[in-house]
Scaffold this active site. Structure first.
Site, PDB file in Angstrom:
ATOM      1  N   HIS A  32       5.807  50.033  58.808  1.00  0.00           N
ATOM      2  CA  HIS A  32       5.001  49.637  59.964  1.00  0.00           C
ATOM      3  C   HIS A  32       5.108  48.121  60.105  1.00  0.00           C
ATOM      4  O   HIS A  32       4.577  47.366  59.297  1.00  0.00           O
ATOM      5  CB  HIS A  32       3.539  50.042  59.777  1.00  0.00           C
ATOM      6  CG  HIS A  32       2.630  49.527  60.856  1.00  0.00           C
ATOM      7  ND1 HIS A  32       2.769  49.895  62.177  1.00  0.00           N
ATOM      8  CD2 HIS A  32       1.598  48.658  60.812  1.00  0.00           C
ATOM      9  CE1 HIS A  32       1.847  49.284  62.899  1.00  0.00           C
ATOM     10  NE2 HIS A  32       1.121  48.519  62.088  1.00  0.00           N
ATOM     11  N   LYS A  78       1.336  41.079  65.574  1.00  0.00           N
ATOM     12  CA  LYS A  78       2.777  41.172  65.328  1.00  0.00           C
ATOM     13  C   LYS A  78       3.548  41.346  66.636  1.00  0.00           C
ATOM     14  O   LYS A  78       4.521  40.640  66.897  1.00  0.00           O
ATOM     15  CB  LYS A  78       3.084  42.334  64.378  1.00  0.00           C
ATOM     16  CG  LYS A  78       2.458  42.207  63.006  1.00  0.00           C
ATOM     17  CD  LYS A  78       2.909  43.314  62.072  1.00  0.00           C
ATOM     18  CE  LYS A  78       2.433  44.679  62.535  1.00  0.00           C
ATOM     19  NZ  LYS A  78       0.959  44.813  62.461  1.00  0.00           N
ATOM     20  N   ASP A  92       6.754  47.892  65.852  1.00  0.00           N
ATOM     21  CA  ASP A  92       5.791  48.876  65.369  1.00  0.00           C
ATOM     22  C   ASP A  92       6.360  49.777  64.273  1.00  0.00           C
ATOM     23  O   ASP A  92       5.747  49.930  63.217  1.00  0.00           O
ATOM     24  CB  ASP A  92       5.251  49.733  66.523  1.00  0.00           C
ATOM     25  CG  ASP A  92       4.029  50.534  66.092  1.00  0.00           C
ATOM     26  OD1 ASP A  92       3.129  49.941  65.465  1.00  0.00           O
ATOM     27  OD2 ASP A  92       3.982  51.741  66.371  1.00  0.00           O
ATOM     28  N   ARG A 142       0.984  25.042  50.840  1.00  0.00           N
ATOM     29  CA  ARG A 142       1.115  23.909  51.749  1.00  0.00           C
ATOM     30  C   ARG A 142       2.363  23.076  51.471  1.00  0.00           C
ATOM     31  O   ARG A 142       2.674  22.155  52.224  1.00  0.00           O
ATOM     32  CB  ARG A 142      -0.130  23.014  51.649  1.00  0.00           C
ATOM     33  CG  ARG A 142      -1.409  23.755  52.010  1.00  0.00           C
ATOM     34  CD  ARG A 142      -2.625  22.881  51.886  1.00  0.00           C
ATOM     35  NE  ARG A 142      -2.590  21.742  52.809  1.00  0.00           N
ATOM     36  CZ  ARG A 142      -3.561  20.825  52.893  1.00  0.00           C
ATOM     37  NH1 ARG A 142      -4.625  20.916  52.111  1.00  0.00           N
ATOM     38  NH2 ARG A 142      -3.449  19.837  53.741  1.00  0.00           N
TER      39      ARG A 142
END
Length: 343
Positions: A155, A176, A194, A259
């Site tokens: 998915h 998404k 999907d 980061r």
């Protein structure tokens, strides 16, 4: 979480391929001509290999790969031609105890009578092709490897961004499809949305769209979109190697995100390790630009340049120099004759 779903994939395997389907789908590309009755196409291919039975014809059948497609190339055909009809009859009487899924004679050579009789008796499909042996083997091997490759369904969404296959995963409603739609609008190419069908081919993971959904996309509040019709043929791809996994997560204040880029994450899919990036999603965040930067950064790493590591090494050198008293202000390294604060 998305990473748990990737680890718990249900791996599927195809056990056999009908010779009839193989011939109907790929016979034209492989330039195959059927020499057997059509009802003999009911046999099945159970292994992905291609076998040239030269040793078996010479009498050594101890390790004969009879369950694979048997290919009579230029060498095997000339050997059969040289030994004469009686010896050929004995060769195929010996091989008749093995039931191969199909036989193919390459180089546009005519199958020998003895081979035809054996195949007819055992109801084995027999073909000849105008392709050379190497060409036929290469194309057939690729077809069979992809067909019999371990596969699964994910998915997520798969996009080609600057040539990098980026698989987007995450919980439903995280954005998404909207991110993929924005990338397509920016000129990148969608592979699947999907539902992504993945296969372990060679040493990589390859993704393709669902046969039913294809290049359609669902946007909540809008409905079903046909990306090919809307943006053109240049906006889609049928298949792409997955090179980066991008996990989209709703931004949380109590979570610490990378980061510096020094802690490179990896995700294992069907035994293949793929780089992974976690992106926190928040209102106003431009996921399209971030996705393009991820793709360009991946390209730089493929070419041997790791920006995070290079910056870290430079920083550590500065720290060590300062600790030794060797540090000087960077401004003093500027040549005043070639610099102006007003430029």
């Amino acid at each position: 979480m998305a990473d748990a779903k990737l680890k718990d994939l249900k791996i599927l395997h195809r056990e056999k391929l009908s010779v009839r389907d193989f011939f109907c789908h790929y016979g034209k590309d492989l330039q195959m001509v059927l020499c057997s009755p059509e009802e003999d196409l009911a046999s099945y291919i159970a292994e992905s290999g291609i076998h040239r039975p030269g040793l078996a014809m010479a009498g050594y059948t101890a390790v004969y790969s009879s369950q694979q497609i048997q290919v009579v190339g230029h060498t095997e055909w000339n050997y059969l031609e040289s030994i004469g009809p009686e010896a050929r009859q004995k060769v195929f009487e010996r091989l008749s105890v093995f039931h191969a899924p199909m036989w193919v004679v390459t180089h546009d050579q005519t199958p020998h009578k003895e081979l035809r009789e054996m195949c007819l008796k055992l109801h084995i499909p027999l073909f000849f092709t105008t392709l050379h042996t190497y060409e036929f083997n290469k194309l057939s091997q690729r077809i069979l490897e992809e067909y019999f490759a371990p596969h699964a369904i994910i998915h997520g969404s798969l996009v080609d961004v600057y040539g990098i296959g980026m698989l987007y995963v995450g919980d439903s409603n995280v954005g998404k499809s909207e991110c993929v739609l924005d990338l397509v609008e920016s000129g990148h190419r969608m592979v699947a949305d999907d539902v992504v069908h993945i296969s372990h081919v060679g040493n990589c993971i390859v993704g393709r769209p669902d046969p039913l959904i294809r290049h359609h996309m669902e946007i909540r509040g809008v409905g079903i979109l046909d990306i090919r019709s809307m943006f053109g043929i240049h906006a889609i791809r049928k298949v792409k190697k997955i090179e980066v996994i991008v996990e989209l997560q709703p931004w949380r204040q109590d979570v610490s995100y990378d980061r510096t880029g020094l802690n490179e994450l990896q995700e294992s899919i069907m035994g293949v390790s793929i780089p992974k990036v976690i992106i926190p999603v928040a209102p106003g965040k431009n996921l399209t630009v971030i996705s393009e930067v991820i793709a360009m950064n991946a390209l730089m790493k493929m070419n041997g340049q790791n920006v995070a590591q290079d910056f870290n090494e430079t920083l550590m050198q500065k720290i060590k120099a300062k600790a030794k008293g060797e540090y000087s202000d960077d401004l003093l390294q500027v040549d005043p004759q070639h610099w102006s604060p007003y430029e």
